[in-house]
Design a protein around this motif. Structure first.
Motif, mmCIF file in Angstrom:
data_model
loop_
_atom_site.group_PDB
_atom_site.id
_atom_site.type_symbol
_atom_site.label_atom_id
_atom_site.label_comp_id
_atom_site.label_asym_id
_atom_site.label_seq_id
_atom_site.Cartn_x
_atom_site.Cartn_y
_atom_site.Cartn_z
ATOM 1 N N VAL A 128 0.846 -1.180 0.000
ATOM 2 C CA VAL A 128 0.000 0.000 0.000
ATOM 3 C C VAL A 128 0.887 1.238 0.000
ATOM 4 C CG1 VAL A 128 -0.147 0.083 2.525
ATOM 5 C CG2 VAL A 128 -1.976 1.064 1.164
ATOM 6 N N GLU A 129 0.373 2.288 -0.588
ATOM 7 C CA GLU A 129 1.099 3.554 -0.642
ATOM 8 C C GLU A 129 0.104 4.659 -0.279
ATOM 9 O OE1 GLU A 129 4.282 4.410 -1.336
ATOM 10 O OE2 GLU A 129 3.932 6.557 -1.576
ATOM 11 N N PRO B 34 -4.534 1.481 11.264
ATOM 12 C CA PRO B 34 -3.835 0.216 11.006
ATOM 13 C C PRO B 34 -4.660 -0.747 10.154
ATOM 14 C CG PRO B 34 -4.533 0.353 13.291
ATOM 15 C CD PRO B 34 -4.704 1.713 12.701
ATOM 16 N N VAL C 254 -3.984 0.359 6.571
ATOM 17 C CA VAL C 254 -2.635 0.034 6.121
ATOM 18 C C VAL C 254 -2.546 -1.442 5.743
ATOM 19 C CG1 VAL C 254 -0.224 -0.109 6.834
ATOM 20 C CG2 VAL C 254 -1.588 1.866 7.491
ATOM 21 N N THR C 255 -3.227 -2.290 6.498
ATOM 22 C CA THR C 255 -3.094 -3.723 6.256
ATOM 23 C C THR C 255 -4.227 -4.279 5.388
ATOM 24 O OG1 THR C 255 -4.252 -4.105 8.328
ATOM 25 C CG2 THR C 255 -1.861 -4.183 8.405
ATOM 26 N N TYR D 108 -4.865 -4.345 2.324
ATOM 27 C CA TYR D 108 -4.503 -5.079 1.104
ATOM 28 C C TYR D 108 -4.162 -6.541 1.409
ATOM 29 C CZ TYR D 108 0.430 -5.262 2.336
ATOM 30 O OH TYR D 108 1.606 -5.560 2.968
ATOM 31 N N GLN D 109 -3.817 -6.834 2.649
ATOM 32 C CA GLN D 109 -3.430 -8.209 2.969
ATOM 33 C C GLN D 109 -4.595 -9.181 2.926
ATOM 34 O OE1 GLN D 109 -1.343 -8.005 6.728
ATOM 35 N NE2 GLN D 109 0.122 -6.528 5.936
ATOM 36 N N PHE E 227 -0.953 -8.415 11.765
ATOM 37 C CA PHE E 227 -0.625 -7.261 12.594
ATOM 38 C C PHE E 227 -1.763 -6.939 13.549
ATOM 39 C CE2 PHE E 227 -0.795 -2.751 13.550
ATOM 40 C CZ PHE E 227 0.475 -2.540 14.061
ATOM 41 N N CYS F 179 -3.379 4.433 17.856
ATOM 42 C CA CYS F 179 -3.965 3.527 16.866
ATOM 43 C C CYS F 179 -2.930 2.567 16.298
ATOM 44 C CB CYS F 179 -4.591 4.319 15.735
ATOM 45 S SG CYS F 179 -3.382 5.159 14.713
ATOM 46 N N ARG F 180 -1.698 2.872 16.436
ATOM 47 C CA ARG F 180 -0.597 2.019 15.951
ATOM 48 C C ARG F 180 -0.575 1.846 14.442
ATOM 49 N NH1 ARG F 180 -1.599 0.914 21.065
ATOM 50 N NH2 ARG F 180 0.153 0.437 22.417
ATOM 51 N N ALA F 181 -1.175 2.796 13.745
ATOM 52 C CA ALA F 181 -1.060 2.769 12.285
ATOM 53 C C ALA F 181 0.401 2.940 11.906
ATOM 54 C CB ALA F 181 -1.882 3.893 11.672
ATOM 55 N N ALA G 49 1.965 -0.431 11.938
ATOM 56 C CA ALA G 49 1.543 -1.229 10.781
ATOM 57 C C ALA G 49 2.229 -0.714 9.532
ATOM 58 C CB ALA G 49 0.032 -1.164 10.619
ATOM 59 N N ARG H 243 5.951 -1.600 8.972
ATOM 60 C CA ARG H 243 6.182 -2.924 8.392
ATOM 61 C C ARG H 243 6.150 -2.904 6.876
ATOM 62 N NH1 ARG H 243 3.086 -7.512 11.967
ATOM 63 N NH2 ARG H 243 3.999 -6.920 13.949
ATOM 64 N N GLU H 244 5.504 -1.880 6.321
ATOM 65 C CA GLU H 244 5.337 -1.838 4.875
ATOM 66 C C GLU H 244 6.550 -1.278 4.152
ATOM 67 O OE1 GLU H 244 2.646 -3.018 3.249
ATOM 68 O OE2 GLU H 244 2.117 -3.759 5.234
ATOM 69 N N ARG I 267 12.276 5.960 1.060
ATOM 70 C CA ARG I 267 11.343 7.061 0.846
ATOM 71 C C ARG I 267 12.018 8.396 1.136
ATOM 72 N NH1 ARG I 267 6.243 4.917 0.671
ATOM 73 N NH2 ARG I 267 5.272 6.947 0.909
ATOM 74 N N MET J 148 6.811 6.166 6.067
ATOM 75 C CA MET J 148 5.480 5.577 6.177
ATOM 76 C C MET J 148 4.742 6.021 7.433
ATOM 77 S SD MET J 148 4.482 3.993 3.589
ATOM 78 C CE MET J 148 3.192 2.804 3.880
#
Ligand code: SF4
Ligand code: SF4
Ligand code: SF4
Lengths: 717, 393, 180
Positions: free
Chosen positions: A48-49, A63, A66-67, A69-70, A616, C15-17, C20, C23-24, C118, C126
């Motif tokens: 993902v971008e 979160p 972000v995830t 797409y999984q 995650f 939220c811990r985005a 997540a 990891r990307e 990046r 990210m």
């Protein structure tokens, strides 16, 4: 048309050998913009971008987003139709599955009439699919029993808005204006966890000095930074709102001109709230008088304010009343229809807004037309190419369908994009219903708890394998793009519905080759309705960053701000809410002395069928817990991590305790994203709102019991 | 000793001198007074000497870094302590076996990577051993009788073997075997770099790729030599020897200065458990604040020592050092410090005020009432209710 | 690169985005390198994010016996080079902010590298991209100065500039890659 949309000057990371496809998140109503990374040669989704130039979310995601797409190429995906044989699912061909469905659907309808079948829809899918579910039920199957999971989500907001403003659009203003507001009154919304990407707008406004008032039994991450946190007892929102109205009137904060010109019932309202003095309100709600006064003044003194609410106030047996009363707060201050002010509800599901407009509800037709209105029936029948007399009558609400199953009126069901075996209240009743059905078809891409009851499971695609549109939290219609081809033998829902309709002999009404054709049909179907999409095209959405409905013509700019001139009621005036105080459907008693309330955590979405499969998210929150105040915990000798048995008049369950002072001392909170024995909805109350038929998820009476130690180590990291 | 010290520019030049001297001495012994010295290997000899000098210089400057010195010193001290002898030996041998011989940890990063590295590592080490052995004349073969060879190491006869036995074949082909290992490994490594974009993110391409290409060149030319010799009747053999020699020379000279240098410093890894873990992989030192064990006393004191030599002042007001706290507490200390909210250090706390006159809410602090400019009567009313006491949690 | 990672802890909603999203990043091997922690969950839901300060003179690199921690031309402090790292974990004890993580199984240290693929192109890392609350931001040096001024009565000792060795005592904003 390009698959990748970015404004000039925006930099994204394009890795060699990959392409970016612009779309939105599949989960909540924020519909955060994102690009999905796809490997050019293999066509596989790899990541993902952020979509920095999406105006509503600016590239931000929670979160789940972000995830997201999984879930597309996930190992648990159902890739072939499954047929249950001797209690086991067996992979089969589409032909076999469709044959079986045709045989049983026809048999049931022959034996018990058209209405023996029912359709249970959902709104976590595109407008095109939602629209087709309604048409499928009414034309394809010809049954009146159609409803959808929005009954567990947004229907109180819809009911309240229609009564107050004459139309149900979740937000009267675009989100991007929020940053200019001076005060937010948030009731029953855990925004930080359920609509995280909204937070940027509140924080921006706060940087400029905006104030935040939050009404919630828990000190959520949003309430934590509130100027006033109204920590009310669950189920006392209508008293709180009346108390606020009382103070607004008493302290002279009413915009008299606005109210007299644009609102009905002011005198009645004034009389009604007379007795809701701060002391009386405090007695009912448990909120300190000081806080009530402070909140009323902060709210009243702010030149621009927004009243916002969510499931906390809506998922109650008084959901519609609560919505009306809170909306009245904004009306008294003359805020609706103006810049950076108004009323909004936080749409729960991705397409909660769009999905409820297109005739998935038991009594509605596309474009918010009423099934009881002969003109509407006639118009839609002409679009669908059926005779108006063939149009089925209104059915019953989602939860009540299970009553019909009990009574034997409904014998077959097709569940689409929904998982009521986790998300409905009083689950044992639901589970019994599923077991009692003669024939259950479920379309899903993971084997959900509901699917495990099914006779046939049809492999649907995820959101990333089809084109379409959704309508976000603001009422902005946006574009979802196809990122990859359907995985395995899965098919998009509209194709599945068309195939079944064809088997039922209605193929000529479902001649679609692609989602775009459905969009064009339903634009036409909504034309002239309240939710008018006629002027919206996929092209315009790309060019204009989405288009707000109502948009009756292609040269119409869309309607970001609602009600600037008048309301959608018959006389063009808003109806102020005049509602007295009424207890919740179930209140604490001697045997059940506590409140149980349910809700979400940031890591999971609705029934968790998708998010429970993402590593995650599961690492962050693997199981439900009972959140309670240390003072309450010590009364029951509970320590953090102890197992506790929760019991309500319906059922009981066992979960771990989690202790924090950020919750009322008489309330226990449990998130609802898990199924089977971990489902808190086994315990929740099935008391329904009389108008919206919304079950009271947020309030029930609870008994608690400490279980003998089986304690695991407490991890604090 | 002092005078010896003063005869050189620096420590590293002194060590280089000694190393070269020792090498010559060993050649002298190995070749039995230069009797068995193979003149064809002269080029190799010279480059090997450069290699040795480069390596020595790099090693000594590495050993001079405060951090490295501290660890080496502790290791030496530890090794001298008799009572820990058994523990030390066990720790060293175990790490050496798992970490250096088996390279278990690389297999954990992925089987592919493990195999790849294992092949390159042992291929290289084997090749180096054979090449050096031959060029420095530490080792040569001698015919005992027409059917038996014997390997002479440092002038001492060791194993004898049948001239055409399997073992003999393996010995003659030693270099070919090791070279093939390297070749396969290098190809795997290159493939991984082509397929996987992520590998390139933080690697400087030259740093990462150059040694791979170098190894590729060396092994390919080396193997071609054999091919030409065995299959092509020595076609272009001379020319190829030259090319091969050039690649080897470049490799040897590059070795101490690039990525391959990690090979000689790797053995330090064996000192880690011995120095820092009383028991195998078990932490013993509790964090000063939360009590979680996170390290060991010797390690924390080493870290403090290294930092203080380099003028890092990480001492807190109460005399403790940041390294006395576990990483999680250190993160918390930083946050609390920046928010003027350190209950464990100060009396009470003092949430931040900002200059624009508003208080940042959060961390339990609230805006004061004057922020809202309530009319006086409202303020009074609020005060009154406050006195009565609401049900604040 | 003249951009800064700017943290404002009290904005964080937990939220811990950011985790997540971490990891990307390319080369992160699906392991996050940042932290989100509760200050004290019993008291409040306040969380804070934490990531590497990208020190100019990093203590972690200074305490590494293998000299495995390198700094790029842009000033990003990278994870220990896998081939050099001897697995002693000194870096995790030397870092004043508790940033480096250590994987015993794979014997490797990994830490926030500002999403090097990046940030070296001036694209926001990210975590800063996705953080819904703007608790983590990737902004220009000037914007950072402005924001800091707005909040400057924090414990910044007026008139004194933080030095590398003690910048942890000062405002969170002194952080990230920047040029003087
Ligand atoms: S779940 Fe909602 S807030 Fe989270 S990324 Fe998706 S749309 Fe955005
Ligand atoms: S900057 Fe990148 S590497 Fe650092 S914490 Fe954020 S996402 Fe992770
Ligand atoms: S993404 Fe932002 S708000 Fe969410 S946990 Fe990370 S820092 Fe906090």
């Amino acid at each position: 048309m390009s698959d990748f949309i970015a404004k000039e000057g925006i930099q994204n990371l394009h890795k060699p050998g990959e392409k970016l496809i612009t779309t939105h998140c599949c989960y909540c109503g924020m519909q955060c913009g994102m690009h999905i990374r796809v490997n050019k040669s293999s066509g596989k989704v790899v990541g993902v971008e952020p979509r920095y130039d999406w105006p509503v979310t600016n590239g931000k995601m929670c979160p789940k987003g972000v995830t997201a797409y999984q879930t597309i190429d996930h190992q648990d995906r159902i890739t072939k139709p499954l047929i249950k044989k001797n209690g086991e699912f067996v992979e089969s061909s589409w032909k076999e599955a469709l044959d079986l469905i045709e045989k049983n659907f026809k048999r049931l309808q022959e034996e018990s009439g058209k209405d023996a079948l029912s359709v249970f829809g959902g709104v976590s899918m595109t407008n095109e699919k939602c629209y087709l579910v309604g048409k499928y039920a009414r034309v394809g199957l010809g049954t009146r029993y159609l409803d959808y999971n929005g009954r567990f989500c947004m229907s109180s907001a819809a009911g309240g808005f229609i009564q107050t403003f004459g139309v149900d659009r979740g937000s009267t203003l675009p989100w991007t204006e929020l940053e200019h507001s001076d005060c937010f009154f948030l009731a029953g919304s855990n925004t930080a966890e359920c609509h995280p990407t909204s937070i940027q707008w509140f924080w921006k406004a706060k940087d400029k000095g905006a104030k935040l008032i939050v009404a919630d039994p828990r000190e959520t991450p949003t309430a934590r930074v509130a100027d006033v946190h109204l920590d009310l007892k669950p189920g006392t929102d209508s008293a709180l709102a009346n108390g606020m109205l009382h103070l607004i009137i008493k302290e002279g904060y009413v915009d008299k001109e606005y109210v007299s010109k644009r609102c009905n019932n002011f005198e009645e309202l004034k009389q009604n709230v007379d007795k809701f003095t701060p002391e009386y309100t405090s007695e009912i709600t448990g909120v300190a008088v000081e806080k009530l006064i402070k909140a009323a003044h902060i709210y009243g003194m702010s030149p621009r304010s927004v009243v916002m609410f969510a499931r906390g106030v809506e998922q109650q047996s008084k959901g519609v009343d609560n919505v009306r009363l809170y909306s009245s707060m904004a009306l008294l201050r003359g805020q609706v229809g103006k810049f950076a002010s108004g009323v909004a509800t936080f749409t729960g599901q991705g397409n909660g807004q769009g999905g409820r407009e297109h005739g998935q509800k038991s009594d509605l037709l596309p474009g918010y037309r009423k099934l009881t209105d002969p003109a509407a029936v006639e118009y839609i029948s002409s679009i669908w190419g059926i005779d108006p007399s063939e149009m089925p009558k209104p059915g019953v609400s989602a939860y009540e369908m299970f009553g019909e199953i009990e009574k034997g009126n409904i014998r077959g069901m097709h569940v689409i994009c929904s998982n009521p075996a986790v998300s409905a209240p009083n689950l044992e009743h639901i589970w019994n219903g599923f077991k009692k059905l003669d024939f259950l078809v479920v379309s899903d891409f993971f084997l959900s708890e509901t699917a495990s009851f099914a006779d046939v499971v049809l492999p649907a695609t995820t959101w990333a394998e089809d084109e379409g549109t959704t309508t976000n939290i603001e009422g902005r219609v946006i574009r979802i793009r196809k990122v990859t081809d359907p995985i395995g033998e899965s098919k998009p829902d509209w194709e599945i519905l068309s195939l079944i309709a064809e088997r039922m002999g209605k193929g000529k009404h479902f001649l679609y080759n692609e989602a775009g054709e459905i969009f064009d049909e339903f634009r036409l179907a909504t034309k002239g309705g309240k939710a008018d999409y006629y002027g919206i095209t996929w092209d315009r959405i790309d060019r204009e960053n989405g288009v707000f409905w109502p948009c009756p013509a292609e040269d119409h700019p869309g309607t970001p701000t609602m009600f600037e001139e008048s309301f959608y009621t018959e006389d063009g005036k808003a109806n102020l809410g005049v509602v007295g105080w009424k207890e919740a459907g179930e209140v604490p008693t001697k045997d059940y002395p506590l409140f149980l309330t349910t809700g979400r955590v940031v890591f999971h979405y609705l029934s968790g069928n998708q998010t429970r499969r993402v590593d995650f998210l599961m690492e962050q929150c693997p199981e439900p817990f009972a959140e309670m105040h240390p003072a309450l915990a010590s009364r029951y000798q509970l320590e953090d991590g102890d197992m506790v048995k929760l019991k309500t008049p319906r059922s009981h369950m066992t979960v771990k305790t989690k202790i924090t002072k950020a919750i009322r001392k008489d309330t226990v909170f449990v998130p609802y994203h898990w199924g089977k024995e971990l489902a808190v909805n086994q315990l929740t109350s099935d008391c329904l709102d009389p108008i919206s038929r919304m079950p009271e998820f947020k309030v029930c009476a609870l008994q608690m019991e400490k279980l003998p130690a089986k304690k695991e180590g407490i991890t604090r990291e | 000793m002092k005078s010896l010290e003063r005869s050189f520019y620096s420590k590293s030049s002194k060590y280089s001198f000694i190393v070269v001297l020792l090498l010559f001495f060993s050649i002298w012994i190995g070749t039995e007074n230069f009797l068995h010295f193979d003149m064809a290997l002269m080029g190799y000899l010279i480059s090997s000497l450069i290699f040795a000098i480069g390596l020595t210089i790099r090693m000594s400057s590495w050993l001079l870094r405060p951090a490295t010195r501290q660890v080496i010193q502790r290791s030496l001290k530890n090794l001298r302590q008799r009572k820990y002898k058994r523990r030390n030996m066990k720790a060293i041998l175990k790490t050496a076996f798992e970490n250096i011989f088996l390279q278990k940890f690389i297999f954990k990063r992925g089987i592919y990577r493990g195999v790849q590295h294992f092949l390159i590592a042992w291929g290289c080490i084997g090749s180096f051993a054979i090449t050096f052995g031959l060029t420095f004349g530490w080792m040569h073969f001698e015919l005992v009788d027409p059917e038996t060879y014997t390997i002479v190491v440092m002038g001492v006869e060791t194993i004898s073997m049948a001239a055409h036995g399997l073992f003999a074949e393996m010995v003659y082909n030693g270099l070919n075997i090791t070279a093939s290992m390297v070749l396969i490994g290098v190809c795997m490594a290159l493939t991984r770099r082509i397929i996987n974009e992520d590998v390139k993110v933080t690697q400087r391409a030259e740093f990462d790729l150059f040694p791979l290409f170098l190894l590729l060149a060396v092994t390919v030319t080396g193997l071609l030599l054999t091919v030409s010799y065995v299959l092509l009747d020595g076609w272009m053999h001379h020319y190829m020897t030259l090319v091969h020699q050039v690649t080897v020379v470049v490799l040897l000279i590059y070795f101490p200065f690039g990525k391959l240098f990690h090979l000689p410093i790797r053995p330090l890894t064996t000192a880690v458990p011995m120095n820092y873990q009383e028991e195998w992989k078990v932490d013993t030192r509790p964090c000063l604040r939360c009590g979680t064990v996170y390290s060991s006393d010797p390690q924390v004191s080493d870290v403090k020592e290294i930092l203080s030599v380099q003028q890092f002042d990480l001492q807190l007001e109460d005399g403790s050092y940041l390294s006395d706290y576990c990483p999680a507490c250190r993160r918390r200390i930083r946050v609390m410090k920046q928010l003027n909210n350190q209950p464990h250090l100060q009396q009470g706390h003092n949430p931040i005020l900002t200059r624009n006159g508003s208080e940042m809410s959060g961390f339990g602090s609230r805006r004061t009432d004057d922020y809202y400019n309530f009319p006086d009567h409202v303020q009074k009313e609020l005060e009154q209710h406050k006195e009565e006491g609401g049900n604040e949690r | 690169m003249n951009k800064i990672m700017y943290l404002e802890f009290e904005r964080c909603i937990g939220c811990r985005a950011c985790q997540a999203a971490c990891r990307e990043c390319g080369d992160h091997d699906a392991k996050e390198r940042n932290y989100v922690e509760y200050v004290d969950f019993t008291e409040s839901r306040q969380t804070y994010p934490m990531l590497c300060m990208q020190c100019k003179d990093p203590a972690c690199a200074r305490v590494c016996p293998a000299n495995a921690i390198q700094i790029t031309d842009e000033g990003v402090v990278l994870s220990a080079m896998e081939e050099k790292c001897i697995g002693c974990r000194n870096c995790t004890f030397g870092c004043p902010f508790g940033i480096p993580k250590f994987d015993f199984e794979e014997n490797k240290m990994y830490k926030c590298d500002m999403c090097y693929d990046r940030s070296k192109h001036d694209i926001a890392p990210m975590c800063a991209s996705v953080c819904p609350s703007d608790a983590i931001r990737f902004i220009d040096f000037d914007e950072m100065q402005q924001l800091r001024r707005r909040r400057s009565q924090m414990n910044l000792v007026e008139g004194k500039k933080p030095q590398e060795g003690n910048k942890w005592e000062y405002v969170p904003e002194f952080f990230g890659v920047y040029t003087d």
